[in-house]
Scaffold this motif. Structure first.
Motif, PDB file in Angstrom:
ATOM      1  N   MET A   1       0.841  -1.175   0.000  1.00 25.05           N
ATOM      2  CA  MET A   1       0.000   0.000   0.000  1.00 25.05           C
ATOM      3  C   MET A   1       0.887   1.239   0.000  1.00 25.05           C
ATOM      4  O   MET A   1       1.854   1.318   0.746  1.00 25.05           O
ATOM      5  N   LEU A   2       0.590   2.163  -0.838  1.00 28.16           N
ATOM      6  CA  LEU A   2       1.300   3.436  -0.887  1.00 28.16           C
ATOM      7  C   LEU A   2       0.463   4.492  -0.192  1.00 28.16           C
ATOM      8  O   LEU A   2      -0.762   4.451  -0.229  1.00 28.16           O
ATOM      9  N   VAL A   3       1.139   5.443   0.437  1.00 24.39           N
ATOM     10  CA  VAL A   3       0.431   6.561   1.056  1.00 24.39           C
ATOM     11  C   VAL A   3       0.876   7.845   0.377  1.00 24.39           C
ATOM     12  O   VAL A   3       1.965   7.927  -0.179  1.00 24.39           O
ATOM     13  N   THR A   4       0.019   8.833   0.433  1.00 22.84           N
ATOM     14  CA  THR A   4       0.342  10.129  -0.167  1.00 22.84           C
ATOM     15  C   THR A   4       0.997  11.025   0.880  1.00 22.84           C
ATOM     16  O   THR A   4       0.935  10.770   2.089  1.00 22.84           O
ATOM     17  N   VAL A   5       1.594  12.089   0.395  1.00 23.72           N
ATOM     18  CA  VAL A   5       2.189  13.077   1.289  1.00 23.72           C
ATOM     19  C   VAL A   5       1.111  13.672   2.187  1.00 23.72           C
ATOM     20  O   VAL A   5       1.325  13.882   3.386  1.00 23.72           O
ATOM     21  N   ASP A   6      -0.067  13.918   1.636  1.00 21.14           N
ATOM     22  CA  ASP A   6      -1.165  14.473   2.426  1.00 21.14           C
ATOM     23  C   ASP A   6      -1.587  13.510   3.534  1.00 21.14           C
ATOM     24  O   ASP A   6      -1.818  13.920   4.668  1.00 21.14           O
ATOM     25  N   TRP A   7      -1.701  12.225   3.196  1.00 23.43           N
ATOM     26  CA  TRP A   7      -2.075  11.227   4.202  1.00 23.43           C
ATOM     27  C   TRP A   7      -1.042  11.205   5.315  1.00 23.43           C
ATOM     28  O   TRP A   7      -1.387  11.189   6.501  1.00 23.43           O
ATOM     29  N   LEU A   8       0.230  11.211   4.940  1.00 24.06           N
ATOM     30  CA  LEU A   8       1.303  11.171   5.932  1.00 24.06           C
ATOM     31  C   LEU A   8       1.248  12.401   6.835  1.00 24.06           C
ATOM     32  O   LEU A   8       1.361  12.281   8.058  1.00 24.06           O
ATOM     33  N   ALA A   9       1.044  13.566   6.262  1.00 22.60           N
ATOM     34  CA  ALA A   9       0.968  14.795   7.053  1.00 22.60           C
ATOM     35  C   ALA A   9      -0.173  14.734   8.064  1.00 22.60           C
ATOM     36  O   ALA A   9      -0.033  15.188   9.198  1.00 22.60           O
ATOM     37  N   GLU A  10      -1.293  14.135   7.672  1.00 20.90           N
ATOM     38  CA  GLU A  10      -2.453  14.026   8.560  1.00 20.90           C
ATOM     39  C   GLU A  10      -2.235  13.006   9.688  1.00 20.90           C
ATOM     40  O   GLU A  10      -2.901  13.078  10.719  1.00 20.90           O
ATOM     41  N   CYS A  81       7.592   2.769   5.101  1.00 16.47           N
ATOM     42  CA  CYS A  81       9.001   2.771   4.680  1.00 16.47           C
ATOM     43  C   CYS A  81       9.195   3.868   3.640  1.00 16.47           C
ATOM     44  O   CYS A  81       8.419   3.982   2.687  1.00 16.47           O
ATOM     45  N   ILE A  82      10.221   4.649   3.865  1.00 25.34           N
ATOM     46  CA  ILE A  82      10.537   5.769   2.977  1.00 25.34           C
ATOM     47  C   ILE A  82      11.904   5.482   2.378  1.00 25.34           C
ATOM     48  O   ILE A  82      12.848   5.194   3.098  1.00 25.34           O
ATOM     49  N   SER A  83      11.994   5.564   1.072  1.00 28.84           N
ATOM     50  CA  SER A  83      13.261   5.324   0.381  1.00 28.84           C
ATOM     51  C   SER A  83      13.597   6.545  -0.445  1.00 28.84           C
ATOM     52  O   SER A  83      12.751   7.031  -1.198  1.00 28.84           O
ATOM     53  N   GLU A  84      14.811   7.025  -0.292  1.00 32.01           N
ATOM     54  CA  GLU A  84      15.258   8.169  -1.085  1.00 32.01           C
ATOM     55  C   GLU A  84      15.608   7.698  -2.482  1.00 32.01           C
ATOM     56  O   GLU A  84      16.315   6.715  -2.643  1.00 32.01           O
ATOM     57  N   ARG A  85      15.108   8.392  -3.469  1.00 27.21           N
ATOM     58  CA  ARG A  85      15.454   8.084  -4.848  1.00 27.21           C
ATOM     59  C   ARG A  85      16.441   9.129  -5.333  1.00 27.21           C
ATOM     60  O   ARG A  85      16.252  10.316  -5.111  1.00 27.21           O
ATOM     61  N   THR A  86      17.479   8.652  -5.966  1.00 26.14           N
ATOM     62  CA  THR A  86      18.456   9.576  -6.525  1.00 26.14           C
ATOM     63  C   THR A  86      18.560   9.327  -8.022  1.00 26.14           C
ATOM     64  O   THR A  86      18.195   8.271  -8.514  1.00 26.14           O
TER      65      THR A  86
END
Length: 87
Positions: A1-10, A81-86
């Motif tokens: 499941m992916l979450v959005t930035v808005d969901w995470l902020a809430e 889980c947050i992964s930085e993409r470069t």
């Protein structure tokens, strides 16, 4: 499941939310989502060299349990889980 930035902020103040940033420690140290903890690949993988390709597999369950318990993960946790993409 992916979450959005808005969901995470809430949900940042949700006590069951565990944020894990996976990647390079130097990237984590430069900046990360508030409340995120650093998780190094080596703590959740077992590298094996097969010729020129590096294959990763999960370590024993006991090791995974130990790593995630130290990060505060429980059966009632919602782990992101947050992964930085470069590149």
């Amino acid at each position: 499941m992916l979450v959005t930035v808005d969901w995470l902020a809430e949900h940042l103040k949700d006590p069951s939310l565990i944020l894990l940033q996976i990647g390079d420690k130097k990237d984590y140290d430069k900046g990360h989502v508030p409340g995120a903890q650093f998780l190094e690949y080596e703590s959740i993988s077992t590298p094996h060299n097969h010729g020129v390709t590096l294959m990763l597999e999960l370590p024993p369950v006991e090791q995974l349990v130990s790593v995630f318990e130290k990060l505060g993960v429980s059966n009632s946790s919602h782990v992101i889980c947050i992964s930085e993409r470069t590149g």
